[in-house]
Design a protein around this motif. Structure first.
Motif: not given
Length: 476
Positions: A28-31, A40-41, A372, A454, A458, A464
């Motif tokens: 997932g996102e690198r957050r 990661s969700w 992307r 989401c 968004k 994400m």
């Protein structure tokens, strides 16, 4: 919702979170997320619910998409031979090197089609829309794992506990034309984020009778008259009966031994799936489907039911070609300020409401997957929109881009566990549903459906930190 019901939902969500600790199959996102979360969700206590009628619709959709791929394959072949307009193949080959084009046209692969089909389906107030199709999709192992987890507490998960695994095993058998084949899943550096899910999937497929290993292409060996081989525990080599290509054809120059893998496929020593047909991985296939000059072809090659459904599902699509049109010509079906468009640059002056379009690379590019390179027109300033449109047009010779209307999804209320507050909360969101179909003996089989929901503000729907991800299940 009663207190006991809320508490039960919290327990289910925490049980899902505990199972997720066993395997990190999705990056997932690198957050950062909450330290107590293993995902990661946003973790939902329940699957994403669909009706029995919707499930039946998804079952039929697989058949229609299989027809579509077969027709696209035939269109390219006929275009190359001059039986259909030659510009169709020219568009599909745009920006590709000679090797890729040559392999795509080889008679050896003439009837070969992808093993896996995954559409991105958007439920909208006006019905469903398919944003794009993917024949080398990520998420196979991840969806299988989610199905396994949620089946422990919920009945009627689409595909069941092991539906994805069984469907893929049968598809590999069909492609290898062997009951108990040896399969290799070759994952490139470009696709490295998906390696964990493929490594998880391999032993699951082995349990189904398809001896499978996930490897980097450099680990594969080639032997003349035998084909691609794997090194075994005894130091010898085991022939591979079917090679699952989890790498993109635009990345061939960076794939170790790519020439040997293609050589073995060409000689039919080791079949490769999906076949090396870059034209079947182009998003501009939707533009060809809607082109007026090709309507007799689609009407002839698709069943009435498939044609009718795809006409409503596949969004209008235009290839962003900067070539000037004759003064008397227009871009078909594209209107701006009440007038037919003659030059795509006319859209550069669109108001925010008028630029509800999506621009994205058609394929054969690192920017053409995983959201992307996707630009949402009404999410940009007027200046940035003009720049994005100009950039897309400038890339036509190497990486054609497409233009599609933006489809705003329906809104859903989805529960998730808030690790900070330690309670169940509800998110107002929009959903992207991704069914996974596996081709065996010429038929598309639905293995499972993943839902990514989401927040409703968004514009791009993808995995994400703020999204809830879960498998679909049929509500009784």
């Amino acid at each position: 919702m009663e207190v006991s019901t809320i508490q039960d939902a919290a327990r289910r969500a925490l049980a899902v979170n505990e199972r997720l600790a066993e395997h990190a199959l999705y990056t997932g996102e690198r957050r950062p997320t909450h330290p107590d979360s293993n995902a990661s969700w946003r973790v939902s206590p329940d699957p994403f619910w669909i009706s029995a009628e919707e499930r039946a619709w998804y079952e039929r959709l697989g058949t229609h998409l299989a027809e579509f791929y077969a027709a696209c394959n035939l269109l390219y072949s006929h275009s190359v031979r001059g039986l259909q307009p030659e510009w169709a193949a020219e568009l599909l080959d745009q920006g590709k090197d000679e090797t890729v084009v040559k392999y795509g046209r080889m008679n050896r692969f003439k009837s070969r089609l992808p093993l896996v089909i995954r559409p991105d389906v958007l439920p909208t107030p006006n019905g469903y829309a398919i944003a794009e199709l993917d024949s080398i999709p990520g998420g196979i192992g991840f969806t299988a794992f989610l199905n396994e987890i949620y089946s422990e507490t919920h009945a009627n998960v689409v595909g069941g506990e092991d539906g994805v695994v069984k469907a893929m095993a049968d598809a590999l058998r069909s492609a290898a034309k062997k009951e108990n084949p040896t399969a290799a899943i070759a994952v490139s550096d470009e696709s490295n984020d998906y390696r964990p899910e493929m490594e998880w999937l391999a032993p699951k497929l082995t349990e189904q009778g398809v001896q499978t290993r996930t490897v980097h292409p450099r680990e594969l060996r080639y032997e003349d008259q035998v084909g691609v081989c794997l090194e075994n525990e005894r130091g010898g080599r085991t022939p591979v009966d079917i090679l699952y290509r989890f790498f993109e054809l635009f990345d061939l120059a960076a794939i170790p031994k790519a020439d040997l893998l293609l050589y073995a496929a060409r000689r039919n020593e080791t079949p490769m799936t999906p076949p090396p047909k870059a034209y079947l991985e182009e998003k501009l296939l939707f533009a060809l489907f809607h082109h007026p000059a090709l309507q007799p072809f689609w009407t002839r090659e698709l069943s009435d039911e498939a044609l009718l459904n795809l006409q409503s599902l596949l969004p209008k699509t235009w290839v962003l070609d900067p070539s000037p049109l004759p003064p008397h010509a227009v871009v078909h079906s594209l209107v701006h300020n009440g007038l037919p468009v003659q030059d795509f640059r006319e859209l550069g002056g669109a108001t925010q409401k008028q630029r509800e379009y999506v621009v994205k690379p058609s394929g054969f590019s690192p920017s053409a997957w995983g959201s992307r390179g996707v630009v949402v027109g009404h999410d940009l300033s007027a200046e940035d929109w003009r720049a994005a449109l100009e950039h897309a047009l400038s890339q036509f010779s190497t990486t054609p881009h497409i233009l599609q209307p933006y489809h705003k999804g329906s809104r859903f209320q989805v529960p998730y566990y808030d690790f900070e507050a330690k309670e169940i909360r509800t998110m107002d969101g929009r959903a992207r549903l991704t069914p996974y179909y596996f081709m065996a003996d010429g038929k598309a089989r639905l293995g499972g459906i993943q839902a990514t929901v989401c927040p409703s503000n968004k514009k791009k729907l993808h995995g994400m930190v703020d999204a809830a991800i879960a498998p679909c299940a049929v509500r009784e």
